[in-house]
Design an enzyme around this catalytic site. Sequence first.
Site, mmCIF file in Angstrom:
data_model
loop_
_atom_site.group_PDB
_atom_site.id
_atom_site.type_symbol
_atom_site.label_atom_id
_atom_site.label_comp_id
_atom_site.label_asym_id
_atom_site.label_seq_id
_atom_site.Cartn_x
_atom_site.Cartn_y
_atom_site.Cartn_z
ATOM 1 N N ARG A 75 0.829 -1.216 0.000
ATOM 2 C CA ARG A 75 0.000 0.000 0.000
ATOM 3 C C ARG A 75 0.858 1.259 0.000
ATOM 4 N NH1 ARG A 75 -3.745 0.268 4.680
ATOM 5 N NH2 ARG A 75 -4.188 2.277 3.782
ATOM 6 N N GLN A 105 -8.305 11.885 7.921
ATOM 7 C CA GLN A 105 -8.139 10.511 8.410
ATOM 8 C C GLN A 105 -7.110 9.778 7.552
ATOM 9 O OE1 GLN A 105 -12.413 8.836 9.200
ATOM 10 N NE2 GLN A 105 -12.573 10.543 7.768
ATOM 11 N N HIS A 123 -5.125 9.653 11.865
ATOM 12 C CA HIS A 123 -4.864 8.208 11.856
ATOM 13 C C HIS A 123 -3.415 7.877 11.503
ATOM 14 C CE1 HIS A 123 -9.445 7.187 11.361
ATOM 15 N NE2 HIS A 123 -9.103 7.447 12.608
ATOM 16 N N CYS A 131 8.479 1.809 17.012
ATOM 17 C CA CYS A 131 8.600 0.443 17.509
ATOM 18 C C CYS A 131 7.272 0.022 18.134
ATOM 19 C CB CYS A 131 9.762 0.310 18.492
ATOM 20 S SG CYS A 131 9.624 1.338 19.960
ATOM 21 N N CYS A 157 15.859 -0.047 20.289
ATOM 22 C CA CYS A 157 15.508 -1.029 21.332
ATOM 23 C C CYS A 157 15.360 -2.442 20.804
ATOM 24 C CB CYS A 157 14.241 -0.601 22.067
ATOM 25 S SG CYS A 157 12.766 -0.675 21.024
ATOM 26 N N THR A 195 -15.543 10.700 2.911
ATOM 27 C CA THR A 195 -15.520 9.811 4.072
ATOM 28 C C THR A 195 -16.898 9.199 4.302
ATOM 29 O OG1 THR A 195 -15.097 9.647 6.454
ATOM 30 C CG2 THR A 195 -15.811 11.810 5.652
ATOM 31 N N ASN A 220 -19.563 13.928 -1.633
ATOM 32 C CA ASN A 220 -19.397 12.477 -1.749
ATOM 33 C C ASN A 220 -20.257 12.003 -2.923
ATOM 34 O OD1 ASN A 220 -19.358 9.602 -1.204
ATOM 35 N ND2 ASN A 220 -18.960 10.070 0.955
HETATM 36 C C1 BJW Z 1 -15.455 9.528 -2.706
HETATM 37 C C2 BJW Z 1 -14.922 9.312 -3.973
HETATM 38 C C3 BJW Z 1 -14.486 10.455 -4.677
HETATM 39 C C4 BJW Z 1 -15.472 7.397 -3.168
HETATM 40 N N1 BJW Z 1 -14.594 11.657 -4.114
HETATM 41 N N2 BJW Z 1 -15.567 10.740 -2.187
HETATM 42 C C5 BJW Z 1 -18.224 4.464 18.560
HETATM 43 C C6 BJW Z 1 -19.211 3.793 17.869
HETATM 44 C C7 BJW Z 1 -18.914 2.641 17.137
HETATM 45 C C8 BJW Z 1 -17.623 2.131 17.085
HETATM 46 C C9 BJW Z 1 -16.640 2.794 17.774
HETATM 47 C C10 BJW Z 1 -16.941 3.932 18.497
HETATM 48 N N3 BJW Z 1 -15.779 4.387 19.054
HETATM 49 C C11 BJW Z 1 -14.782 3.567 18.694
HETATM 50 C C12 BJW Z 1 -15.270 2.582 17.921
HETATM 51 C C13 BJW Z 1 -14.475 1.456 17.336
HETATM 52 C C14 BJW Z 1 -13.745 1.815 16.068
HETATM 53 C C15 BJW Z 1 -14.781 2.225 15.033
HETATM 54 O O1 BJW Z 1 -15.004 3.378 14.773
HETATM 55 N N4 BJW Z 1 -15.401 1.230 14.412
HETATM 56 C C16 BJW Z 1 -16.442 1.477 13.408
HETATM 57 C C17 BJW Z 1 -15.873 1.122 12.033
HETATM 58 C C18 BJW Z 1 -17.631 0.635 13.744
HETATM 59 N N5 BJW Z 1 -12.764 2.851 16.294
HETATM 60 C C19 BJW Z 1 -11.526 2.581 16.724
HETATM 61 O O2 BJW Z 1 -11.173 1.432 16.957
HETATM 62 C C20 BJW Z 1 -10.594 3.749 16.884
HETATM 63 N N6 BJW Z 1 -9.942 3.694 18.159
HETATM 64 C C21 BJW Z 1 -10.613 3.785 19.309
HETATM 65 O O3 BJW Z 1 -11.803 4.015 19.368
HETATM 66 O O4 BJW Z 1 -9.827 3.637 20.411
HETATM 67 C C22 BJW Z 1 -10.421 3.689 21.710
HETATM 68 C C23 BJW Z 1 -9.305 3.798 22.693
HETATM 69 C C24 BJW Z 1 -9.256 4.895 23.532
HETATM 70 C C25 BJW Z 1 -8.208 5.004 24.458
HETATM 71 C C26 BJW Z 1 -7.221 4.012 24.511
HETATM 72 C C27 BJW Z 1 -7.268 2.932 23.657
HETATM 73 C C28 BJW Z 1 -8.323 2.825 22.739
HETATM 74 C C29 BJW Z 1 -9.451 3.707 15.872
HETATM 75 C C30 BJW Z 1 -9.922 3.751 14.465
HETATM 76 C C31 BJW Z 1 -8.729 3.534 13.527
HETATM 77 C C32 BJW Z 1 -9.158 3.440 12.057
HETATM 78 N N7 BJW Z 1 -8.040 2.958 11.298
HETATM 79 C C33 BJW Z 1 -8.163 2.887 9.860
HETATM 80 C C34 BJW Z 1 -6.867 2.270 9.279
HETATM 81 C C35 BJW Z 1 -5.720 3.307 9.309
HETATM 82 C C36 BJW Z 1 -4.432 2.747 8.810
HETATM 83 C C37 BJW Z 1 -4.490 2.234 7.419
HETATM 84 O O5 BJW Z 1 -4.672 3.034 6.464
HETATM 85 O O6 BJW Z 1 -4.354 1.034 7.231
HETATM 86 O O7 BJW Z 1 -8.377 4.210 9.333
HETATM 87 S S1 BJW Z 1 -9.598 1.971 9.299
HETATM 88 C C38 BJW Z 1 -9.985 3.059 7.965
HETATM 89 O O8 BJW Z 1 -11.238 3.754 8.234
HETATM 90 C C39 BJW Z 1 -8.890 4.144 7.969
HETATM 91 C C40 BJW Z 1 -9.679 5.373 7.630
HETATM 92 O O9 BJW Z 1 -8.980 6.536 8.025
HETATM 93 C C41 BJW Z 1 -10.983 5.164 8.380
HETATM 94 C C42 BJW Z 1 -12.140 5.956 7.826
HETATM 95 O O10 BJW Z 1 -12.447 5.567 6.525
HETATM 96 P P1 BJW Z 1 -12.852 6.668 5.441
HETATM 97 O O11 BJW Z 1 -11.709 7.562 5.198
HETATM 98 O O12 BJW Z 1 -14.140 7.280 5.810
HETATM 99 O O13 BJW Z 1 -13.006 5.767 4.116
HETATM 100 P P2 BJW Z 1 -14.232 4.865 3.683
HETATM 101 O O14 BJW Z 1 -13.721 3.861 2.723
HETATM 102 O O15 BJW Z 1 -15.015 4.370 4.829
HETATM 103 O O16 BJW Z 1 -15.182 5.891 2.887
HETATM 104 C C43 BJW Z 1 -14.769 6.454 1.650
HETATM 105 C C44 BJW Z 1 -15.861 7.378 1.170
HETATM 106 O O17 BJW Z 1 -15.395 8.038 0.013
HETATM 107 C C45 BJW Z 1 -17.155 6.668 0.784
HETATM 108 O O18 BJW Z 1 -18.262 7.310 1.430
HETATM 109 C C46 BJW Z 1 -17.239 6.862 -0.735
HETATM 110 O O19 BJW Z 1 -18.572 7.009 -1.231
HETATM 111 C C47 BJW Z 1 -16.447 8.118 -0.916
HETATM 112 N N8 BJW Z 1 -15.843 8.295 -2.256
HETATM 113 N N9 BJW Z 1 -14.988 7.967 -4.276
HETATM 114 C C48 BJW Z 1 -15.158 11.765 -2.883
HETATM 115 N N10 BJW Z 1 -13.967 10.330 -5.937
#
Ligand code: BJW
Length: 255
Positions: A75, A105, A123, A131, A157, A195, A220
């Site tokens: 990636r 994000q 993110h 590490c 480390c 998003t 979007n």
């Molecule tokens: C276009 C287009 C064009 C297409 N033009 N648009 C509350 C409720 C429910 C769940 C939770 C909650 N609080 C926490 C959670 C759990 C979880 C979560 O949210 N889960 C849900 C999915 C259910 N969250 C977490 O685990 C987070 N951490 C946390 O809560 O920790 C608590 C804690 C506190 C204290 C100590 C310890 C812990 C962390 C979340 C991390 C997300 N990580 C990722 C991977 C990053 C690394 C990597 O790249 O590999 O982040 S997952 C992925 O999703 C990535 C993104 O940043 C993130 C968001 O996705 P995004 O950007 O919205 O993309 P898509 O694909 O979802 O949408 C794309 C959009 O584009 C679509 O709508 C299309 O239509 C559109 N599109 N073409 C414009 N041309």
Amino acid sequence: MVDRLTADLHAAAARLATARRVVVYSGAGVSKESGISTFRDPGDGLWAKYDPMQLATAEAYARDPAFVWSWYMDRFGQIEEAEPNPGHRALTRLELLMPLTVVTQNIDGLHQRAGSTDVIELHGSALRFKCVGGRHAGFSMADLAGSDEAPPRCPRCDELIRPDVVWFGEALPTAELERALEVAANCDALIAVGTSGVVYPAALVPATAHQYGASLIDVNPEPDAFASAADWFLQGPGGDVLPRLVAEVRRLREA
Ligand code: BJW
């Protein structure tokens, strides 16, 4: 007759033209036209092809570091080859017209490469490594080039190195999240672009802006989690809608 998108785009531009501070909240879709996959698009989104629990969690990395590392290296290779698209570039022109913070994000660095100067990465970044214990951070790929292991080990480390991105179940960087919520609470308008709006706590950023009275503009091609609450849902790809929106704001500002 003016179509719905054009009418809404003009109304949203009129709001932006009088705004004192603007926040852009971006996700993977803003980089899709740069050739970078989204996560949740049906068919070609990463999570339609791969199980996030096997790739984007600390547990998955502990179980099979070589597999997760090689997926990230593929990636990151795509990210390295990608170029900012007209959507990223339009936001840099908007920044010339008004104070603007991009809260992203995305880990791809494309807003910065396009020229946006105030970018908060919620993110993490594909350009940084740390590490697994988190005590040593800020390594670039060049810093790790001396190791022939995959994944490499920390030069300080000897623990495994991991990408400095936020996996599921991990906390977001505190300073970045705090500042993102602060700018959201103090802006006049927030543009959400590319998003799905389903990942928390990042999605608190637009929710906070809305709660504090900012206008919400959502860009979007498909309805997302904010579309119904938005003042204007501008349906279309970021690379088309953002340049049109910014051109109209500029026209109004210069009129
Ligand atoms: C276009 C287009 C064009 C297409 N033009 N648009 C509350 C409720 C429910 C769940 C939770 C909650 N609080 C926490 C959670 C759990 C979880 C979560 O949210 N889960 C849900 C999915 C259910 N969250 C977490 O685990 C987070 N951490 C946390 O809560 O920790 C608590 C804690 C506190 C204290 C100590 C310890 C812990 C962390 C979340 C991390 C997300 N990580 C990722 C991977 C990053 C690394 C990597 O790249 O590999 O982040 S997952 C992925 O999703 C990535 C993104 O940043 C993130 C968001 O996705 P995004 O950007 O919205 O993309 P898509 O694909 O979802 O949408 C794309 C959009 O584009 C679509 O709508 C299309 O239509 C559109 N599109 N073409 C414009 N041309």
